[in-house]
Motif scaffolding. Sequence first.
Motif, PDB file in Angstrom:
ATOM      1  N   SER B 441     112.877  26.432 -44.211  1.00  0.00           N
ATOM      2  CA  SER B 441     113.265  27.844 -43.821  1.00  0.00           C
ATOM      3  C   SER B 441     113.174  28.264 -42.227  1.00  0.00           C
ATOM      4  O   SER B 441     113.207  29.232 -41.763  1.00  0.00           O
ATOM      5  CB  SER B 441     112.239  28.980 -44.452  1.00  0.00           C
ATOM      6  N   ALA B 444     116.286  30.172 -41.502  1.00  0.00           N
ATOM      7  CA  ALA B 444     116.106  31.709 -42.013  1.00  0.00           C
ATOM      8  C   ALA B 444     115.090  32.365 -40.997  1.00  0.00           C
ATOM      9  O   ALA B 444     115.227  33.166 -40.591  1.00  0.00           O
ATOM     10  CB  ALA B 444     115.859  31.873 -43.156  1.00  0.00           C
ATOM     11  N   GLN B 445     113.898  31.647 -40.613  1.00  0.00           N
ATOM     12  CA  GLN B 445     112.711  32.111 -40.227  1.00  0.00           C
ATOM     13  C   GLN B 445     112.831  31.988 -38.750  1.00  0.00           C
ATOM     14  O   GLN B 445     111.885  32.775 -37.982  1.00  0.00           O
ATOM     15  CB  GLN B 445     111.567  31.748 -40.841  1.00  0.00           C
ATOM     16  N   GLY B 446     113.379  30.944 -38.169  1.00  0.00           N
ATOM     17  CA  GLY B 446     113.025  30.487 -36.758  1.00  0.00           C
ATOM     18  C   GLY B 446     114.496  30.894 -36.045  1.00  0.00           C
ATOM     19  O   GLY B 446     114.759  31.438 -35.136  1.00  0.00           O
TER      20      GLY B 446
END
Lengths: 283, 478
Positions: B441, B444-446
Motif C-alpha cells: 500500500s 495508495a498511502q504514500g
Amino acid sequence: MVGWLFVAPALVMYGLFVLQPLVLTVQYSLYRWDGVGPATFVGLANYADVVSEPRLIETLFNAFRLVIFFSLIPVTLGLVTAAIIQRVARGWLGTVSRTVLFLPQVIPLVAAGIIWGRLLSLQGLVNELLTAIGLGGVTRAWLGDFDFALPAVGVIGIWVLLGFCTVLLLTGMAKVDPALYESARLDGAGWFAEFRSITVPSLRYEVGVCVTVTVIAALATFDIVYVSTGGGPGNATAVPGIQIYILAFLERQVGLASALAVVLIVLVLLVILPIQRLTRGDA
Amino acid sequence: MVTTGMDRTRAPRRAGPLAVLALLVAACASPGAVTQAPTTAPTTAPTTAPASGEAPSGSAAAPSESAAAAGPNCGTDPVTLNAYFETGFDLPFKLSDEFTKQFPNVKWDIKQDQFTNLMSSTPRLLSGDNAPDLIRLPSMVSLVKDGLLKNLDEYVTAFGWDKFPPAQLAQNRVAADGTRGSGSLYAAGLNYSLTGVFYSKKLAQQIGMTQPPTTVDEFEALLAKAKAANLLPIMAWNATASGGGLAFPLQNLMAAYGPTDPINDWIFQKPGATIDTPTNLTAAQHLEQWVKSGYFPKDVNAIEYTDANARFGKGEGVFMFNGDWQDAGYDKDQPQGVGFFVFPPSQSGGKVAAMSAPLTYGIAAKAKNADCAASFLNWVATNEKAREIDVAVGGSNPGGPPDLPVPPAAAGSVINETLAAGAQVGKDNGAMDFIANATGSIFAQGWTPELQSLVGGKEDAAGLLKAVQAEYEKELSR
C-alpha cells in the motif's frame, strides 16, 4: 411459535450476514492478521494505532464534514421542496418533480460517481456552465482541488439524497390533517407560518428517519468517494470506508482495518442514538 | 503489482475497470472524454471462446511434436488449466489460444478480473479449494510468507531457466527473510515491460527537437521550449483512481541523479534501506520545479490514466512518461506519430536506467496441474510463435534465453523503439522495479497522496521523501 417460523428466514439471514460479520469484525480487531496466515492476539493495540495515527483520525473528521452535505442540506432542502410540491404542485407537476428528484436513488452510486466525475472535470459541463455565465475565473478540476474536492463530493451526496428526503417528507405531509392548515389560514397564517408551526412539527418522526439515514450515509460512505476521488487529492476526501478498504485489502492489516471499522460503528451509534431519542421521544 | 509494477499494475490496471464503466456511462450521454477506452477493455472477452472450440477433447487429440520437449509438460491426456487473467489485457488470452493450438489436449478454464480486484482476492483464490494453476500476481511477498505460491526452483533447473539473464528472474525471487530480489523463484514473467518517455513527433519537431535529449538538462530545455511555445510540455495522470503517475518521472529523475541499486534495495525491503537520500532529494526538487513551472496539466490531480492517454492521443502534450504496454494504443491513436526514448542520464554519456518489470504469473501451491502451467510459462519464453505474439500483442520484450532473437514488430510501430531502448537499458544494467511496488500500500498511502500534495503546493520535495519513508517504515514495522 408460528410467529417464530415466519421470522426465522429473515432472522437466519440477518444472523449470517449482519450479526456474524459484526462479531467477527470485533474479534479481528483484537488481532494482528494478514487475512490468511496465523493471527496474533494484540489486545487493544490496533485501537491505540487508530487513535494515534493522524491519517486515520483525519478520515473521521472528513466524514463529519460530509454530514453537512449528506444530511443537513438534503433534509433542510427536502423540507422546503416537499412543502412547495405539497402546496403548489399537487397534480402531474408534483409527480414529475417527485420522480425526477427520486431518480438518483435508482441509479447505482458507482454510475453516479462516474457521471459526476465527468461533469466536475476541468472540461466538464459544470465548468462550461460557469464559463458561460462569466465565471470562467473560478473553473477548476473540482475533484482534484484540495479545497473543493470534499464539497464537490458533498454536492454529489446532496444530489443523491435530496430526492429520498423529499419523497419521505412528502409522504409524511400527506398524513397531516388538512383541517389544521385550514384553520391556520383562517387565522391569517402565511405560507412560512404554516410551514414552521404545522408542517415541521408534524414531521418530527419523518425528519428523524431522514436525519438518521443520511447521517449514516455520510459517516459510512464509500462508493461515491471511491469512484469520484478515491480519497484524494492527498487525503482531502479520505473517509473511514476508504481507509478500511486500503488497510484490509492493500496493506492486508485486517486487524487494524477492523478496529477502524469498530470505531466507526461506535461513532455512528453515538451520533444516531440521541437523534433517535430526540425525534421519537414523546411525540 | 509488485512486479509489473507500475507498469501496468498500478496505473493502468486501475484504469481498466473505469474504462468499462466509462463506456456504460458514455452510452447514456456523457461527453466524449473517454473515447479511448474501447480499445483496451472489451477486446479480451472474445478471445477466450475459441479455446474450447479448437481443442478436440479425448483421445483424438494428438500430441504435437514439440510436446515431447524436455522437462515437465502437459502430457497427452486432456487437461484443463484453471487460470485467472487480468481484464483489459489481451496478451495472456492470445497466448493461451496459441498454446491450445499447439497442444490440443490442453483446454483452459479462464476467469478474469480487474487488477485491483485481483489484489484483494488473490489470497482467497490461492488458499481456496479450486486453486488456480496459473494466476496474474499483483504482489508476492505476503503470498510467499503464507505458503500460497508454488516454489518454482525445480522448474528453473528442469527447463534451464538458470541460463536466462539473472536480472530477468530477480524481481520474482523471494528470500527466506521475506525480501525480494534473491532467494527462491515464485513467479515468471510473460514478458518484461519498459518505461520511459513517449513523445509526439509532430510537436517535438515544432519545438526543434531533432533527436532525443542526451542529458536531463537538455530534456528540461525542451520542456521550457514547449512551455514557451504554448504547448503542454508533459501529459500525465495523477488522480487517486489511477495512482500517482508523477511517480514515473520522479523515479526516472532518481535514477538519473543517483545509482539504481539503493532504489531497488528499498523496493525489495532490504534492511535499513531508505528512499530519503541526497540524490533522491535532488530528483524530487527537479520534479517540484517542473510542477511549479507548469509543465504538467493544471488538472493533473484529477486526470486518470485512460484520460491522460486519450488527451495525449489527441495531441495534448509533447511528452508523456509511460510504459511499453501502451505502445499499441499510441500506434492506434497516432500511427507512426509517436516516438520513445529512455529517460536521459544527468551527465552526457552516463548510464541509462528505467523501470522494467515482468508481467508476473505464478502457480498456486495447491494447483492440480502445476507441471503443465510451468511448461506453459517456459513455452511463452522460448516458443517462436509465442514470442511473436508477446511482441505484437504485449509490446514488450519476451525475455527468455539470451541467444533467442527478439521478434521484430510492424514497421513504423513505436514498439520497435521501445524494444531497442530495452536493449540499451539491459546493456547498462539499468533495470529497476517500480517504487510504487515496495509494499502493498505504499502507492495508495504514500506516493499518490504525497505527489498530489506536491502538485497542490501542500508539500515540498524534502517533505515528500520524508513522508513516504515514514509511511514505509510504519508499514514494515506492523
